[in-house]
Design a protein around this motif. Structure first.
Motif, PDB file in Angstrom:
ATOM      1  N   SER A   1       0.797  -1.221   0.000  1.00 19.98           N
ATOM      2  CA  SER A   1       0.000   0.000   0.000  1.00 19.98           C
ATOM      3  C   SER A   1       0.832   1.276   0.000  1.00 19.98           C
ATOM      4  O   SER A   1       0.320   2.347  -0.326  1.00 19.98           O
ATOM      5  CB  SER A   1      -0.937  -0.001   1.225  1.00 19.98           C
ATOM      6  OG  SER A   1      -0.196  -0.153   2.429  1.00 19.98           O
ATOM      7  N   PHE A   2       2.099   1.198   0.364  1.00 20.45           N
ATOM      8  CA  PHE A   2       2.926   2.410   0.345  1.00 20.45           C
ATOM      9  C   PHE A   2       3.023   2.976  -1.063  1.00 20.45           C
ATOM     10  O   PHE A   2       3.132   4.194  -1.246  1.00 20.45           O
ATOM     11  CB  PHE A   2       4.329   2.099   0.879  1.00 20.45           C
ATOM     12  CG  PHE A   2       5.129   3.323   1.233  1.00 20.45           C
ATOM     13  CD1 PHE A   2       5.059   3.869   2.505  1.00 20.45           C
ATOM     14  CD2 PHE A   2       5.943   3.946   0.295  1.00 20.45           C
ATOM     15  CE1 PHE A   2       5.787   5.011   2.837  1.00 20.45           C
ATOM     16  CE2 PHE A   2       6.676   5.080   0.607  1.00 20.45           C
ATOM     17  CZ  PHE A   2       6.598   5.611   1.886  1.00 20.45           C
ATOM     18  N   PHE A   3       2.972   2.102  -2.055  1.00 19.71           N
ATOM     19  CA  PHE A   3       3.095   2.540  -3.447  1.00 19.71           C
ATOM     20  C   PHE A   3       1.761   2.971  -4.056  1.00 19.71           C
ATOM     21  O   PHE A   3       1.714   3.344  -5.224  1.00 19.71           O
ATOM     22  CB  PHE A   3       3.686   1.415  -4.304  1.00 19.71           C
ATOM     23  CG  PHE A   3       5.092   1.048  -3.947  1.00 19.71           C
ATOM     24  CD1 PHE A   3       6.153   1.867  -4.285  1.00 19.71           C
ATOM     25  CD2 PHE A   3       5.362  -0.121  -3.251  1.00 19.71           C
ATOM     26  CE1 PHE A   3       7.458   1.524  -3.967  1.00 19.71           C
ATOM     27  CE2 PHE A   3       6.658  -0.477  -2.924  1.00 19.71           C
ATOM     28  CZ  PHE A   3       7.709   0.348  -3.277  1.00 19.71           C
ATOM     29  N   SER A   4       0.688   2.900  -3.280  1.00 17.43           N
ATOM     30  CA  SER A   4      -0.618   3.263  -3.828  1.00 17.43           C
ATOM     31  C   SER A   4      -0.820   4.774  -3.887  1.00 17.43           C
ATOM     32  O   SER A   4      -1.767   5.259  -4.508  1.00 17.43           O
ATOM     33  CB  SER A   4      -1.739   2.631  -2.995  1.00 17.43           C
ATOM     34  OG  SER A   4      -1.715   3.123  -1.666  1.00 17.43           O
ATOM     35  N   ASP A   5       0.066   5.528  -3.250  1.00 18.91           N
ATOM     36  CA  ASP A   5      -0.056   6.988  -3.221  1.00 18.91           C
ATOM     37  C   ASP A   5       1.282   7.590  -3.649  1.00 18.91           C
ATOM     38  O   ASP A   5       2.290   7.454  -2.947  1.00 18.91           O
ATOM     39  CB  ASP A   5      -0.428   7.458  -1.815  1.00 18.91           C
ATOM     40  CG  ASP A   5      -0.581   8.968  -1.709  1.00 18.91           C
ATOM     41  OD1 ASP A   5      -0.443   9.652  -2.739  1.00 18.91           O
ATOM     42  OD2 ASP A   5      -0.840   9.462  -0.599  1.00 18.91           O
ATOM     43  N   ALA A   6       1.299   8.255  -4.798  1.00 22.62           N
ATOM     44  CA  ALA A   6       2.551   8.830  -5.310  1.00 22.62           C
ATOM     45  C   ALA A   6       3.108   9.876  -4.359  1.00 22.62           C
ATOM     46  O   ALA A   6       4.324  10.094  -4.305  1.00 22.62           O
ATOM     47  CB  ALA A   6       2.312   9.447  -6.694  1.00 22.62           C
ATOM     48  N   GLY A   7       2.231  10.507  -3.577  1.00 21.82           N
ATOM     49  CA  GLY A   7       2.689  11.527  -2.644  1.00 21.82           C
ATOM     50  C   GLY A   7       3.610  10.979  -1.570  1.00 21.82           C
ATOM     51  O   GLY A   7       4.490  11.689  -1.070  1.00 21.82           O
ATOM     52  N   LYS A   8       3.438   9.713  -1.216  1.00 22.79           N
ATOM     53  CA  LYS A   8       4.281   9.124  -0.179  1.00 22.79           C
ATOM     54  C   LYS A   8       5.741   9.022  -0.622  1.00 22.79           C
ATOM     55  O   LYS A   8       6.646   9.011   0.221  1.00 22.79           O
ATOM     56  CB  LYS A   8       3.754   7.740   0.207  1.00 22.79           C
ATOM     57  CG  LYS A   8       2.498   7.764   1.063  1.00 22.79           C
ATOM     58  CD  LYS A   8       2.168   6.368   1.575  1.00 22.79           C
ATOM     59  CE  LYS A   8       0.993   6.421   2.544  1.00 22.79           C
ATOM     60  NZ  LYS A   8       0.688   5.080   3.096  1.00 22.79           N
ATOM     61  N   LEU A   9       5.965   8.929  -1.922  1.00 19.48           N
ATOM     62  CA  LEU A   9       7.334   8.838  -2.414  1.00 19.48           C
ATOM     63  C   LEU A   9       8.069  10.167  -2.294  1.00 19.48           C
ATOM     64  O   LEU A   9       9.291  10.218  -2.480  1.00 19.48           O
ATOM     65  CB  LEU A   9       7.344   8.369  -3.867  1.00 19.48           C
ATOM     66  CG  LEU A   9       6.801   6.956  -4.122  1.00 19.48           C
ATOM     67  CD1 LEU A   9       6.860   6.616  -5.602  1.00 19.48           C
ATOM     68  CD2 LEU A   9       7.582   5.925  -3.318  1.00 19.48           C
ATOM     69  N   LYS A  10       7.338  11.253  -1.976  1.00 17.30           N
ATOM     70  CA  LYS A  10       7.959  12.561  -1.797  1.00 17.30           C
ATOM     71  C   LYS A  10       8.301  12.826  -0.336  1.00 17.30           C
ATOM     72  O   LYS A  10       8.924  13.840  -0.020  1.00 17.30           O
ATOM     73  CB  LYS A  10       7.023  13.673  -2.301  1.00 17.30           C
ATOM     74  CG  LYS A  10       6.545  13.479  -3.737  1.00 17.30           C
ATOM     75  CD  LYS A  10       7.692  13.431  -4.721  1.00 17.30           C
ATOM     76  CE  LYS A  10       7.191  13.258  -6.154  1.00 17.30           C
ATOM     77  NZ  LYS A  10       8.308  13.133  -7.126  1.00 17.30           N
ATOM     78  N   THR A  11       7.895  11.927   0.576  1.00 17.66           N
ATOM     79  CA  THR A  11       8.210  12.080   1.993  1.00 17.66           C
ATOM     80  C   THR A  11       9.628  11.607   2.267  1.00 17.66           C
ATOM     81  O   THR A  11      10.315  11.085   1.386  1.00 17.66           O
ATOM     82  CB  THR A  11       7.220  11.277   2.847  1.00 17.66           C
ATOM     83  OG1 THR A  11       7.382   9.874   2.561  1.00 17.66           O
ATOM     84  CG2 THR A  11       5.777  11.684   2.542  1.00 17.66           C
ATOM     85  N   THR A  12      10.061  11.770   3.510  1.00 15.43           N
ATOM     86  CA  THR A  12      11.402  11.317   3.897  1.00 15.43           C
ATOM     87  C   THR A  12      11.531   9.812   3.731  1.00 15.43           C
ATOM     88  O   THR A  12      12.529   9.306   3.184  1.00 15.43           O
ATOM     89  CB  THR A  12      11.703  11.709   5.350  1.00 15.43           C
ATOM     90  OG1 THR A  12      11.613  13.140   5.483  1.00 15.43           O
ATOM     91  CG2 THR A  12      13.100  11.267   5.755  1.00 15.43           C
ATOM     92  N   LYS A  13      10.516   9.064   4.196  1.00 14.99           N
ATOM     93  CA  LYS A  13      10.537   7.608   4.030  1.00 14.99           C
ATOM     94  C   LYS A  13      10.508   7.239   2.549  1.00 14.99           C
ATOM     95  O   LYS A  13      11.193   6.303   2.119  1.00 14.99           O
ATOM     96  CB  LYS A  13       9.341   6.973   4.741  1.00 14.99           C
ATOM     97  CG  LYS A  13       9.501   6.835   6.241  1.00 14.99           C
ATOM     98  CD  LYS A  13       8.347   6.052   6.849  1.00 14.99           C
ATOM     99  CE  LYS A  13       8.548   5.849   8.338  1.00 14.99           C
ATOM    100  NZ  LYS A  13       7.435   5.084   8.947  1.00 14.99           N
ATOM    101  N   GLY A  14       9.714   7.967   1.783  1.00 11.36           N
ATOM    102  CA  GLY A  14       9.620   7.687   0.357  1.00 11.36           C
ATOM    103  C   GLY A  14      10.927   7.954  -0.364  1.00 11.36           C
ATOM    104  O   GLY A  14      11.318   7.198  -1.261  1.00 11.36           O
ATOM    105  N   ALA A  15      11.631   9.025   0.020  1.00 10.23           N
ATOM    106  CA  ALA A  15      12.913   9.339  -0.608  1.00 10.23           C
ATOM    107  C   ALA A  15      13.930   8.237  -0.329  1.00 10.23           C
ATOM    108  O   ALA A  15      14.699   7.847  -1.214  1.00 10.23           O
ATOM    109  CB  ALA A  15      13.432  10.685  -0.104  1.00 10.23           C
TER     110      ALA A  15
END
Length: 258
Positions: A159-173
């Motif tokens: 589910s982490f990949f279900s929201d593109a916005g999460k990839l812009k967070t610190t964890k996502g980076a």
């Protein structure tokens, strides 16, 4: 007395050096503007072997599926920005530049998106639900699958990949850095079969050799974790890769095996 005429003559010569090139450019622009489009020259760039689009696909995008053929059109009437915007509407294209050359060609240079990973829809136990999904570029952009080509890319789920916005967070980076690492390190690129990241960014992945489930934790300090896991491989599993089915390296300074 003759020297009185030297300065006007020098000024005239210098003026001619300025005026003639400008006049030449103006004549060339006028000639180019009146010229007719003789051909569409299409160039497609991307990773070696990646072919989401072919030249006919791009031609159809530029010409609105043939409704605006361009050939024979006066070059001065061709809106280059509009053509670029037409092509960019396709999500498989990262960049597009359209210009005209001195031969009367309209040149279209296209750069395809670069797939870093492919997200697949899975159930909680890891079974694929359907064939839907999307690619994730090396810049964290989601783009659709192609009907004509399937790129070889790391499979990811969760589910982490279900929201593109999460990839812009610190964890996502940090997760994006990990994905780039997996695509460049020869050993881990061959060893990691599929990666899963839950809503909190907790990562697990399946291996090719040994068919093990690795509980990795978050992506922070991923290189140290991979170094620890590789050392464990060399010292413990090298004689029997199927010895354990589950290995956890999520906790600092310890490895838990089942």
């Amino acid at each position: 007395m003759l020297r009185k005429f030297d300065y006007p003559w020098l000024l005239l010569k210098r003026s001619l050096w300025l005026i003639l090139p400008i006049a030449g450019i103006g004549m060339a622009e006028n000639k180019l503007g009146n010229q007719r489009c003789t051909n569409l020259v299409i160039s497609i760039e991307g990773d070696s072997g990646t072919r989401f689009l072919n030249q006919m696909d791009v031609r159809m995008l530029v010409t609105e599926n043939g409704a605006d053929p361009l050939l024979g059109s006066r070059l001065s009437d061709v809106a280059l920005n509009d053509l670029e915007n037409r092509v960019r509407r396709n999500k498989l294209i990262r960049k597009c530049q359209v210009y005209r050359d001195l031969k009367g060609n309209v040149v279209v240079e296209v750069e395809q998106e670069r797939p870093l990973a492919r997200w697949i829809n899975t159930s909680e136990n890891g079974e694929m639900r359907n064939s839907s999904g999307y690619y994730i570029s090396d810049e964290g952009v989601f783009f659709p699958l192609s009907d004509s080509y399937s790129a070889r890319a790391l499979l990811v789920s969760g589910s982490f990949f279900s929201d593109a916005g999460k990839l812009k967070t610190t964890k996502g980076a940090s997760l994006m850095e990990l994905l780039r690492f997996l695509n460049t390190d020869p050993f881990w690129k061959a060893q990691v079969a599929q990666l899963n990241a839950d809503k909190d960014g907790e990562i697990s992945f399946m291996t090719v050799m040994g068919d093990q489930r690795i509980e990795f934790g978050t992506a922070e300090n991923y290189q140290a974790k991979f170094n620890k896991l590789k050392m464990f491989y060399n010292e413990i599993l090298s004689q029997d890769w199927s010895r354990y089915k589950k290995i956890s390296i999520k906790f600092q300074n310890q490895i838990v095996c089942e």
